[in-house]
Design a protein around this motif. Structure first.
Motif, short mmCIF file in Angstrom:
data_model
loop_
_atom_site.label_atom_id
_atom_site.label_comp_id
_atom_site.label_asym_id
_atom_site.label_seq_id
_atom_site.Cartn_x
_atom_site.Cartn_y
_atom_site.Cartn_z
N ASN A 266 0.83 -1.21 0.00
CA ASN A 266 0.00 0.00 0.00
C ASN A 266 0.86 1.25 0.00
O ASN A 266 0.33 2.36 -0.11
N HIS A 267 2.17 1.08 0.18
CA HIS A 267 3.12 2.19 0.18
C HIS A 267 2.78 3.23 1.26
O HIS A 267 2.88 4.43 1.04
N VAL A 268 2.38 2.71 2.44
CA VAL A 268 1.98 3.60 3.53
C VAL A 268 2.46 3.07 4.87
O VAL A 268 2.81 1.89 5.02
N ILE A 269 2.42 3.96 5.85
CA ILE A 269 2.56 3.60 7.26
C ILE A 269 1.22 3.90 7.92
O ILE A 269 0.74 5.04 7.88
N ARG A 270 0.61 2.88 8.49
CA ARG A 270 -0.69 3.06 9.16
C ARG A 270 -0.48 3.15 10.67
O ARG A 270 0.55 2.73 11.21
N LYS A 271 -1.48 3.69 11.34
CA LYS A 271 -1.44 3.86 12.80
C LYS A 271 -2.72 3.31 13.41
O LYS A 271 -3.82 3.55 12.90
N VAL A 272 -2.58 2.58 14.52
CA VAL A 272 -3.73 2.13 15.31
C VAL A 272 -3.68 2.88 16.64
O VAL A 272 -2.73 2.71 17.41
N ASP A 273 -4.68 3.69 16.89
CA ASP A 273 -4.72 4.49 18.11
C ASP A 273 -4.87 3.61 19.33
O ASP A 273 -5.75 2.74 19.38
N ALA A 274 -4.02 3.82 20.33
CA ALA A 274 -4.01 2.96 21.52
C ALA A 274 -5.30 3.05 22.31
O ALA A 274 -5.75 2.06 22.90
N LYS A 275 -5.94 4.21 22.33
CA LYS A 275 -7.16 4.40 23.13
C LYS A 275 -8.42 3.98 22.40
O LYS A 275 -9.31 3.36 22.99
N THR A 276 -8.50 4.31 21.13
CA THR A 276 -9.75 4.09 20.39
C THR A 276 -9.72 2.85 19.49
O THR A 276 -10.78 2.36 19.10
N GLY A 277 -8.53 2.37 19.13
CA GLY A 277 -8.43 1.26 18.19
C GLY A 277 -8.72 1.65 16.77
O GLY A 277 -8.88 0.78 15.90
N VAL A 278 -8.78 2.96 16.49
CA VAL A 278 -9.10 3.45 15.15
C VAL A 278 -7.86 3.43 14.26
O VAL A 278 -6.75 3.77 14.68
N LEU A 279 -8.07 3.04 13.00
CA LEU A 279 -7.01 2.95 12.01
C LEU A 279 -6.91 4.24 11.21
O LEU A 279 -7.93 4.83 10.84
N SER A 280 -5.69 4.70 10.95
CA SER A 280 -5.47 5.88 10.12
C SER A 280 -4.16 5.72 9.37
O SER A 280 -3.37 4.82 9.65
N THR A 281 -3.92 6.61 8.42
CA THR A 281 -2.66 6.61 7.67
C THR A 281 -1.78 7.73 8.19
O THR A 281 -2.17 8.89 8.18
N LEU A 282 -0.57 7.37 8.62
CA LEU A 282 0.38 8.36 9.10
C LEU A 282 1.19 8.94 7.94
O LEU A 282 1.39 10.15 7.86
N ALA A 283 1.68 8.05 7.07
CA ALA A 283 2.55 8.49 5.98
C ALA A 283 2.23 7.72 4.71
O ALA A 283 1.94 6.53 4.76
N GLY A 284 2.29 8.43 3.59
CA GLY A 284 2.01 7.81 2.30
C GLY A 284 0.59 8.09 1.83
O GLY A 284 -0.29 8.41 2.63
N THR A 285 0.38 7.95 0.53
CA THR A 285 -0.93 8.22 -0.07
C THR A 285 -1.59 6.97 -0.62
O THR A 285 -2.75 7.03 -1.05
N GLY A 286 -0.87 5.86 -0.63
CA GLY A 286 -1.39 4.66 -1.26
C GLY A 286 -0.91 4.49 -2.68
O GLY A 286 -1.18 3.46 -3.31
N VAL A 287 -0.19 5.49 -3.18
CA VAL A 287 0.36 5.45 -4.53
C VAL A 287 1.88 5.49 -4.42
O VAL A 287 2.43 6.34 -3.72
N ALA A 288 2.56 4.59 -5.10
CA ALA A 288 4.02 4.54 -5.04
C ALA A 288 4.64 5.76 -5.68
O ALA A 288 4.18 6.25 -6.72
N GLY A 289 5.71 6.27 -5.06
CA GLY A 289 6.41 7.41 -5.62
C GLY A 289 7.40 7.98 -4.63
O GLY A 289 7.68 7.39 -3.59
N PHE A 290 7.92 9.14 -4.95
CA PHE A 290 8.83 9.84 -4.04
C PHE A 290 8.51 11.32 -4.08
O PHE A 290 8.76 12.00 -5.08
#
Length: 354
Positions: free
Chosen positions: A120-144
């Motif tokens: 997915n070319h991303v770094i995802r985050k799982v919030d410790a309190k809520t368990g909600v998933l989000s994207t920290l870095a990346g757009t889902g499209v490969a590139g620089f």
């Protein structure tokens, strides 16, 4: 000799010698050798670590999930991923989101979980309190792109490994871009850390800035904040000194092979190293294409094989020198224990060291 002396002599004779008592061993913690998804089965385990709650967390790669093994109950639960290979679910429960080839995980000081998703070319985050998933870095499209701006708008290319340093920065092996990127977790800003994007050799002792990295695959921090880096295509290990910002050769000649045990690690050959763990002055290397785990004594510089035979296979346990592995990836050191994601044997093994 009286009765007490005779008894004492017998007990001494029956006791194992120090060499035997200290002998290393290996066993399976999880997995039965077949790919699966159950309390006792895994499917190509990669990155793994002990979490803040003292449970074992691991990337169950081909199940497209992050899972948690409880040492007390011996039960395994999913903490992220629904099993579908996709990029979806941000803003909702992590267990309902979709992942795509999760390679490594890390926790920050607040218990938030970060996931490097290669495809997915991303770094995802799982919030410790809520368990909600989000994207920290990346757009889902490969590139620089995106250095100096929000990490969520930047482009990565096949991120493999992540680490969090003492300054609260998430370091990313952006392997397809031949760079290490850094995200300030307080501001969300991404920037360059190392690498030029060129696939060239890394000079020993060079300044970090302007020095190329050929396939930065895995990173691991020591207690002093120095960063150890495995170059997959470069078939070498380097140390990045955080004080001087220089990079130093630790192991591997750059040529692919399996040689050098018992001698200087710098003269040894490696086969696509893809996992690192640092503990007590020793660096452990998942020498993946050689199907072994190697150990580098950082004081003497000597390299040895501590697990595996050099032939691909599955066991037998419990002798580490006879136990075949199948493309191991993830490593995590915890005291005298080394946890190994024996990926294509579909096992998580534990090496108990002498």
């Amino acid at each position: 000799m009286n009765r007490r002396q005779v008894l004492r002599a017998l007990l001494i004779a029956m006791a194992p010698s120090p060499a035997i008592a200290a002998r290393a061993s290996v066993s399976t913690l999880l997995g039965d050798g077949q790919p699966g998804y159950s309390d006792q089965q895994v499917n190509n385990p990669y990155g793994l670590l002990i979490g803040p709650d003292r449970a074992l967390y691991f990337c169950d790669l081909d199940n497209q999930r992050i899972r948690r093994f409880d040492f007390k109950t011996r039960r395994t639960a999913t903490v992220a991923g629904n099993g579908e290979k996709a990029y979806a679910g941000d803003g909702g429960p992590a267990t309902a989101g979709s992942l795509n080839m999760p390679h490594e995980i890390q926790f920050d000081g607040r218990g938030n979980l970060y996931i490097a998703e290669r495809d997915n070319h991303v770094i995802r985050k799982v919030d410790a309190k809520t368990g909600v998933l989000s994207t920290l870095a990346g757009t889902g499209v490969a590139g620089f792109s995106g250095d100096g701006g929000p990490a969520s708008r930047a482009r990565l290319r096949q991120p493999h490994s992540i680490a969090i340093d003492a300054r609260g920065r998430l370091l990313i092996c952006d392997i397809g871009n031949h760079r290490i990127r850094q995200v300030d977790l307080a501001t969300g800003t991404i920037d360059a850390f190392a690498g030029t994007g060129e696939r060239q050799a890394t000079p020993d002792g060079a300044s970090l800035k302007g020095t190329p990295l050929n396939g930065p695959r895995t990173i691991a921090l020591d207690a002093d904040g120095n960063l150890y880096l495995a170059l997959r295509e470069g078939n070498a290990i380097h140390r990045i000194d955080r004080k001087t910002e220089t990079i130093h050769h630790v192991a591997g000649t750059g040529e692919q092979g399996y040689s050098g045990d018992g001698g200087p690690a710098k003269r040894a050959t490696l086969g696509g190293p893809k996992g690192l763990a640092h503990a007590r002055g020793r660096l452990f290397v998942a020498d993946t294409e050689n199907h072994v785990i190697r150990r580098i004594d950082l004081k003497s510089g000597v390299i040895t094989t501590v697990l595996g035979t050099g032939q691909r296979g599955d066991g037998p346990e419990t002798d580490p020198q006879r136990c075949k592995l199948s493309r191991p990836h993830g490593l995590f050191a915890n005291g005298s224990l080394l946890y190994v994601g024996d990926s294509e044997a579909h096992r998580i093994r534990v090496l108990r060291q002498a």
